[in-house]
Design a protein around this motif. Structure first.
Motif, short mmCIF file in Angstrom:
data_model
loop_
_atom_site.label_atom_id
_atom_site.label_comp_id
_atom_site.label_asym_id
_atom_site.label_seq_id
_atom_site.Cartn_x
_atom_site.Cartn_y
_atom_site.Cartn_z
N ASN A 40 37.81 6.37 -19.35
CA ASN A 40 38.53 5.36 -18.57
C ASN A 40 37.83 5.17 -17.25
OD1 ASN A 40 39.33 7.33 -16.70
ND2 ASN A 40 41.17 7.79 -17.86
N ASP A 41 38.44 4.36 -16.39
CA ASP A 41 37.83 4.11 -15.09
C ASP A 41 38.69 4.63 -13.94
OD1 ASP A 41 39.85 2.27 -15.22
OD2 ASP A 41 38.62 0.54 -14.74
N VAL A 42 39.40 5.73 -14.18
CA VAL A 42 40.21 6.35 -13.11
C VAL A 42 39.30 6.74 -11.95
CG1 VAL A 42 41.62 8.34 -12.51
CG2 VAL A 42 42.04 7.14 -14.63
N LEU A 43 38.13 7.25 -12.27
CA LEU A 43 37.15 7.62 -11.25
C LEU A 43 35.98 6.66 -11.31
CD1 LEU A 43 37.05 11.48 -11.83
CD2 LEU A 43 38.29 10.26 -10.05
N SER A 44 35.39 6.39 -10.18
CA SER A 44 34.22 5.50 -10.16
C SER A 44 33.07 6.13 -10.94
CB SER A 44 33.78 5.24 -8.72
OG SER A 44 33.22 6.41 -8.16
N GLU A 45 32.12 5.29 -11.30
CA GLU A 45 30.94 5.80 -12.01
C GLU A 45 30.20 6.83 -11.16
OE1 GLU A 45 28.31 2.88 -13.75
OE2 GLU A 45 30.02 1.59 -14.23
N GLN A 46 30.13 6.59 -9.84
CA GLN A 46 29.45 7.53 -8.95
C GLN A 46 30.12 8.90 -8.99
OE1 GLN A 46 29.94 6.72 -4.78
NE2 GLN A 46 28.75 8.49 -4.16
N VAL A 47 31.45 8.92 -8.94
CA VAL A 47 32.17 10.20 -8.95
C VAL A 47 31.98 10.88 -10.31
CG1 VAL A 47 34.43 11.31 -8.80
CG2 VAL A 47 33.83 9.45 -7.21
N GLN A 48 32.10 10.12 -11.39
CA GLN A 48 31.91 10.72 -12.72
C GLN A 48 30.50 11.26 -12.88
OE1 GLN A 48 33.70 9.17 -16.30
NE2 GLN A 48 34.92 7.71 -15.10
#
Length: 166
Positions: A40-48
């Motif tokens: 999902n997109d709960v966290l940004s791509e940078q954080v993931q």
């Protein structure tokens, strides 16, 4: 490795937000936040991306540009009113008041100051204009169930850190 963060792993995190200038902890959570990594997109791509490959016990520090995340501080969203015009329930610092504009669009304002004569409310995100660091601590990494993958998080939960980390 099965105990490292990768796609379709259920992950639980603790986090805190620290003001870089003052080192004051601005926010923490009482209960771990759970999500399915890559589902999902709960966290940004940078954080993931930063969390990819981390394990239980690992922590990461992410500097966040709050002006980029929330926009620059807008002083036109700060209002001061005479205390007698404000209901008693809203005369406490930290209380959130939801107001609507002429188009009926809601916006949250936070009471930021109360004195003998006035109440100040602010419609800016409390992190606007701050230089902060999010510290994320990995608490749990396990295989996600099919149902968790479908919904992107724990069954019956509503992960809501996207407002902070997206």
């Amino acid at each position: 490795m099965s105990d490292t963060i990768q796609n379709n792993k259920f992950v639980e995190l603790n986090y805190r937000v620290v003001d870089k200038r003052t080192s004051i902890v601005l926010s923490t959570i009482e209960f771990p936040l759970g999500y399915v990594h890559g589902a999902n997109d709960v966290l940004s791509e940078q954080v993931q991306s930063e969390l990819q490959g981390k394990m239980v016990g690992d922590t990461i520090d992410l500097p966040i540009d709050c002006d980029k995340l929330y926009g620059p501080r807008d002083e036109s969203l700060v209002f001061v009113d005479q205390i007698e015009n404000v209901p008693e329930d809203y005369r406490e610092v930290g209380i959130t008041i939801t107001m609507e504009n002429a188009k009926g669009e809601p916006r949250d304002f936070i009471v930021t100051r109360v004195d003998d004569k006035t109440v100040t409310v602010d419609g800016n995100n409390p992190l606007c204009g701050r230089d902060v660091v999010f510290t994320l601590e990995v608490l749990t990494v396990r295989d996600a169930t099919d149902e968790e993958i479908d919904i992107g998080g724990a069954v019956g939960a509503d992960p809501d850190i996207h407002e902070i980390l997206k």
